[in-house]
Write an enzyme that holds these catalytic residues in place. Structure first.
Site, PDB file in Angstrom:
ATOM      1  N   HIS A 190      -6.828  26.438 -24.202  1.00 31.08           N
ATOM      2  CA  HIS A 190      -6.316  26.830 -25.516  1.00 31.08           C
ATOM      3  C   HIS A 190      -6.728  25.872 -26.630  1.00 31.08           C
ATOM      4  O   HIS A 190      -6.953  26.309 -27.754  1.00 31.08           O
ATOM      5  CB  HIS A 190      -4.784  26.895 -25.483  1.00 31.08           C
ATOM      6  CG  HIS A 190      -4.270  28.086 -24.717  1.00 31.08           C
ATOM      7  ND1 HIS A 190      -2.954  28.491 -24.766  1.00 31.08           N
ATOM      8  CD2 HIS A 190      -4.889  28.942 -23.866  1.00 31.08           C
ATOM      9  CE1 HIS A 190      -2.786  29.561 -23.997  1.00 31.08           C
ATOM     10  NE2 HIS A 190      -3.945  29.846 -23.422  1.00 31.08           N
ATOM     11  N   HIS A 241      -7.707  31.679 -30.073  1.00 37.93           N
ATOM     12  CA  HIS A 241      -7.500  30.235 -30.213  1.00 37.93           C
ATOM     13  C   HIS A 241      -8.453  29.623 -31.233  1.00 37.93           C
ATOM     14  O   HIS A 241      -8.133  28.593 -31.827  1.00 37.93           O
ATOM     15  CB  HIS A 241      -7.661  29.551 -28.853  1.00 37.93           C
ATOM     16  CG  HIS A 241      -6.723  30.083 -27.821  1.00 37.93           C
ATOM     17  ND1 HIS A 241      -5.360  29.936 -27.918  1.00 37.93           N
ATOM     18  CD2 HIS A 241      -6.953  30.817 -26.709  1.00 37.93           C
ATOM     19  CE1 HIS A 241      -4.789  30.537 -26.895  1.00 37.93           C
ATOM     20  NE2 HIS A 241      -5.728  31.090 -26.143  1.00 37.93           N
ATOM     21  N   THR A 273       1.614   4.809 -22.114  1.00 35.79           N
ATOM     22  CA  THR A 273       2.252   6.128 -22.191  1.00 35.79           C
ATOM     23  C   THR A 273       1.265   7.245 -22.528  1.00 35.79           C
ATOM     24  O   THR A 273       1.582   8.423 -22.339  1.00 35.79           O
ATOM     25  CB  THR A 273       3.302   6.135 -23.311  1.00 35.79           C
ATOM     26  OG1 THR A 273       2.632   5.806 -24.543  1.00 35.79           O
ATOM     27  CG2 THR A 273       4.418   5.135 -23.036  1.00 35.79           C
ATOM     28  N   ASP A 327      -6.479   0.711 -22.498  1.00 31.27           N
ATOM     29  CA  ASP A 327      -6.004  -0.638 -22.813  1.00 31.27           C
ATOM     30  C   ASP A 327      -5.501  -1.239 -21.499  1.00 31.27           C
ATOM     31  O   ASP A 327      -5.704  -0.666 -20.411  1.00 31.27           O
ATOM     32  CB  ASP A 327      -4.958  -0.619 -23.932  1.00 31.27           C
ATOM     33  CG  ASP A 327      -3.608  -0.053 -23.498  1.00 31.27           C
ATOM     34  OD1 ASP A 327      -3.496   0.454 -22.356  1.00 31.27           O
ATOM     35  OD2 ASP A 327      -2.654  -0.102 -24.297  1.00 31.27           O
ATOM     36  N   CYS A 358      -3.609   4.760 -22.070  1.00 27.70           N
ATOM     37  CA  CYS A 358      -2.804   3.572 -22.385  1.00 27.70           C
ATOM     38  C   CYS A 358      -1.530   3.684 -21.535  1.00 27.70           C
ATOM     39  O   CYS A 358      -1.486   4.488 -20.608  1.00 27.70           O
ATOM     40  CB  CYS A 358      -2.526   3.437 -23.878  1.00 27.70           C
ATOM     41  SG  CYS A 358      -1.615   4.793 -24.630  1.00 27.70           S
TER      42      CYS A 358
END
Ligand code: RB5
Length: 143
Positions: free
Chosen positions: A97, A132, A66, A7, A64
């Site tokens: 993982h 995993h 954050t 964004d 974005c």
């Protein structure tokens, strides 16, 4: 092929990541946004996530401000394992993982150099499978 999108809050880091990938001759495609005008990150998360799950691209990178919004949105799409990472350790674990098929970065959290470095770590780390896989299978069952 890797799809990359952001964004407005992630645009500058997206451009840096694409420049880094192209400099290394790693094939990538830019899914936008192209300007600093305000846009809605779920639109870009959906485009990249659907390109990954359809097989159009092998992986995605979403950015974005954050990384949080992109992470929440991308993980709504079945088959997506989108990992928000902040440092080299989490970028490595996202591949080894979690077998993350989308890497998420915060454009207002990381410098261009840090972001490009985390992409390199994720791309050069390999999923370990083994113990995993049963955990990823349980995540798939949640869908
Ligand atoms: C946009 O201002 C901002 O909310 C977005 O880039 C992202 O940080 C959301 O999680």
């Amino acid at each position: 092929m890797i799809a990359v999108a952001s964004d407005h809050g992630g645009l500058d880091l997206k451009n840096a990541v694409i420049e880094s990938l192209r400099g290394q001759k790693i094939a990538c495609t830019d899914f936008g946004t192209d300007a600093h005008a305000s846009v809605d990150y779920p639109d870009f998360a959906e485009k990249v996530a659907r390109a990954v799950t359809s097989g159009e691209v092998k992986a995605g990178i979403l950015i974005c401000g954050t990384g949080i919004g992109m992470s929440i949105a991308a993980n709504k799409i079945p088959g997506i394992r989108a990992a928000l990472v902040h440092d080299e350790f989490t970028a490595q674990m996202a591949a080894e993982h979690n077998n993350a098929n989308i890497l998420i970065l915060g454009g207002r959290v990381l410098s261009p150099e840090q972001g490009a470095r985390l992409v390199d770590v994720w791309l050069t780390s390999r999923y370990e499978g083994g113990r995993h896989q049963q955990r990823l299978d349980k995540i798939t069952n949640l869908e």
